[in-house]
Write an enzyme that holds these catalytic residues in place. Structure first.
Site, PDB file in Angstrom:
ATOM      1  CD  GLU A 111      -3.133  -1.037   2.109  1.00  5.64           C
ATOM      2  OE1 GLU A 111      -3.078  -0.183   3.001  1.00  5.64           O
ATOM      3  OE2 GLU A 111      -3.969  -1.956   2.085  1.00  5.64           O
ATOM      4  CG  HIS A 225      -9.139   6.481   1.357  1.00  5.38           C
ATOM      5  ND1 HIS A 225      -9.049   6.223   0.011  1.00  5.38           N
ATOM      6  CD2 HIS A 225      -8.578   5.424   1.978  1.00  5.38           C
ATOM      7  CE1 HIS A 225      -8.452   5.045  -0.165  1.00  5.38           C
ATOM      8  NE2 HIS A 225      -8.161   4.546   1.014  1.00  5.38           N
ATOM      9  NE  ARG A 269      -4.836   6.217   3.094  1.00  7.64           N
ATOM     10  CZ  ARG A 269      -5.289   5.291   3.925  1.00  7.64           C
ATOM     11  NH1 ARG A 269      -5.842   5.637   5.059  1.00  7.64           N
ATOM     12  NH2 ARG A 269      -5.191   4.031   3.616  1.00  7.64           N
ATOM     13  CG  HIS A 330     -10.272   6.800   5.375  1.00  2.00           C
ATOM     14  ND1 HIS A 330     -11.211   5.833   5.102  1.00  2.00           N
ATOM     15  CD2 HIS A 330      -9.115   6.121   5.617  1.00  2.00           C
ATOM     16  CE1 HIS A 330     -10.657   4.629   5.175  1.00  2.00           C
ATOM     17  NE2 HIS A 330      -9.390   4.786   5.503  1.00  2.00           N
ATOM     18  NE  ARG A 365      -5.426   5.529   9.744  1.00  2.00           N
ATOM     19  CZ  ARG A 365      -5.723   4.683   8.758  1.00  2.00           C
ATOM     20  NH1 ARG A 365      -4.919   3.684   8.459  1.00  2.00           N
ATOM     21  NH2 ARG A 365      -6.832   4.839   8.055  1.00  2.00           N
TER      22      ARG A 365
HETATM   23  C1  SIN Z   1      -7.815   1.171   2.388  1.00  6.31           C
HETATM   24  O1  SIN Z   1      -8.092  -0.002   2.178  1.00  6.31           O
HETATM   25  O2  SIN Z   1      -7.420   1.936   1.521  1.00  6.31           O
HETATM   26  C2  SIN Z   1      -7.993   1.713   3.761  1.00  6.31           C
HETATM   27  C3  SIN Z   1      -6.912   1.211   4.614  1.00  6.31           C
HETATM   28  C4  SIN Z   1      -6.629   2.199   5.696  1.00  6.31           C
HETATM   29  O3  SIN Z   1      -7.359   3.153   5.893  1.00  6.31           O
HETATM   30  O4  SIN Z   1      -5.599   2.036   6.352  1.00  6.31           O
END
Ligand code: SIN
Length: 511
Positions: A111, A225, A269, A330, A365
């Site tokens: 990620e 998000h 993010r 988010h 975060r």
């Molecule tokens: C996501 O799946 O993008 C959310 C994961 C997160 O908020 O850490």
């Protein structure tokens, strides 16, 4: 010890199981049904450095601090990352089944802003739902007194300690007393017009703790998000999709993130969300496109079965077409200030999960650290229940003095209060970009709404509105006090900020 835990997401469920295993008498109160809230919506997974993967705790610590714009507490972050193996063992012990790779080892995804593939997932993109299923079943099987449909009204104190809580039950009230109270009530996504969280995320625990005198900290940092589906009935499209290689394109099909950050779609993010908002503003508010077509129908359906099904329900096939996406609120990095043992500044009161500000997230975060934080600090808080030691003084948020309401010109026109008026106000002025004039206007409007609201609130909906208004005001004042940009808190009037235009958002717009 009699322990009252409030909230039944991953943090509350984990704390309940830990506390019961430690021999405490546990009451688990939750505002809806057991296992509701935002946890079952978590898609991407849980970040964890496990032995034999070639990854390192040091790398996870460095990634977490970097994503948090250097604002995180290094000690808390090291504790978080170093405790991941134990947290995964606890979840598996409770029955969670993480996905396995062909060789039988736990599958690991990538990620944004992680330097290694370290995200464990379950059911492809249904990680939160699987964890919630397993923990709820374990709680039901344990000797835990579960009280559903208990909406937290106020904390109760006696002798300088928090001693319990009062709940709304329909139109009546009920008091529950305990030796310690652990708040695991989640965030306040309902503040915003566009949010990936449950509509029940009305910040009830944070607001009640603040009214009782607990220090809050870092509340100006709210994470957006980058990729919620930009259609009515919006939902989260996991970061893990970009981790698998999906790209973001503007209206002319151009990848715009390559010009913004060396990691492009896998930048932190806050960077991706702001770049999308700026691109949307340039394109008259129309959403950007998430292009996953090259991943192929088979891989998309196998790795992301939940998203594939949700899209299909809305008539979209992401193996053949780009998907319109836009940022949405988010996760709240700030909250009730705690130490690394989950202790708030009020004796007898602990806070864990999104309701807490433990210091691990800093100003932004890192993806998939929230489920990990919930489990790790649930275990820390339960271990602290019987540990002696003085309660700490908080640093808290030190907002600027309130605006002199009387001398200030009334905002014209001042809208009447409604939940959607509040959400629109927060989206516009407490969203991705803030500035002094907007924050001043927001404070004046909120103070007018608070002054005119019936007090005390009568009923659950009115109590939710009270919580949201109070939290919005606290965030506004904290955001005003932080005049420069940091992480998720971008001040458009900070001369060092990029000159991108104010975000325009049309989440309901079609491509
Ligand atoms: C996501 O799946 O993008 C959310 C994961 C997160 O908020 O850490």
């Amino acid at each position: 010890m009699r322990v009252l835990i409030i909230g039944s997401g991953i943090a509350g469920l984990s704390a309940a199981l830990e506390a019961r295993a430690a021999g405490h008498r546990v009451i688990l109160a939750t505002r809806g049904a057991l296992g509701g809230g935002s946890t079952p919506r978590a898609q991407g997974g849980i970040a964890a450095v496990l032995p034999g993967t070639g990854d390192s705790v040091d790398a996870h610590v460095a990634d977490t601090l970097r994503a948090g714009a250097g604002h995180g507490d290094a000690g808390a972050v090291r504790l978080l990352c170093g405790a991941a193996e134990g947290a995964i063992a606890a979840l598996e012990h409770a029955g969670t089944r993480f996905d396995r790779a062909a060789g039988g080892e736990r599958a690991r995804g990538r990620e944004a802003a992680h330097s290694a593939a370290r995200i464990l997932h379950a059911g492809g993109d249904r990680t939160g739902a699987e964890i919630s299923r397993a923990l709820c079943a374990a709680v039901r099987a344990a000797e835990i007194d579960v009280r559903e449909d208990h909406f937290l009204a106020e904390l109760l104190g006696a002798g300088g300690r928090v001693r319990g809580a009062e709940f709304w039950r329909g139109t009546g009230r009920e008091e529950i007393f305990a030796d310690a109270v652990i708040l695991a009530t989640g965030g306040a996504g309902a503040l915003y017009a566009y949010s990936t969280t449950d509509t029940l995320a009305t910040g009830d625990g944070v607001a009640a703790a603040a009214r009782a005198g607990a220090a809050l900290a870092d509340i100006e940092f709210y994470q957006f998000h980058p990729t919620a589906l930009a259609r009515p009935g919006s939902f989260l499209i996991s970061e893990a999709v970009r981790g698998e290689g999906a790209l973001l394109r503007d209206r002319s099909g151009r990848r715009f993130l390559t010009a913004v950050h060396p990691d492009a779609e896998l930048a932190p993010r806050d960077v991706v969300a702001r770049a999308i908002a700026a691109t949307m503003a340039r394109d008259g508010g129309r959403p950007v496109d998430l292009d996953a077509r090259h991943l192929g129908a088979e891989r998309l359906a196998a790795r992301f079965p939940g998203i594939t099904r949700e899209l299909a329900d809305r008539g979209l096939d992401w193996s053949r077409e780009c998907i319109p996406v836009a940022p949405a609120a988010h996760y709240w990095m700030g909250g009730i200030e705690t130490d690394i043992r989950g202790r708030s500044t009020l004796p007898g009161l602990y806070a864990i999960g999104e309701a807490a500000r433990t210091g691990v997230h800093g100003a932004n975060r890192l993806a998939s650290n929230s489920l990990l934080e919930a489990v790790v600090f649930a275990r820390q808080a339960v271990a602290a229940l019987t540990a002696p030691g003085p309660w700490r003084q908080g640093h808290g948020t030190h907002p600027e003095p309130p605006l002199p309401l009387e001398s200030a010109p009334a905002p014209a026109p001042a809208p009447a209060y409604s939940r959607s008026a509040l959400q629109g106000l927060c989206w516009e002025h407490l969203g991705l970009r803030r500035d002094r004039a907007g924050l001043d206007r927001t404070e004046r409007i909120l103070r007018g709404w608070i002054r005119d609201a019936p007090s005390p609130p009568r009923g659950i909906a009115a109590a939710e509105d009270q919580n949201l208004r109070e939290l919005a005001l606290a965030i506004t004042r904290a955001a005003r006090a932080r005049a420069s940009s940091l992480g998720a808190h971008e001040r458009a009037d900070d001369p060092r900020s990029s000159p991108s235009p104010r975000p325009v958002h049309q989440l309901g717009a079609t491509a």
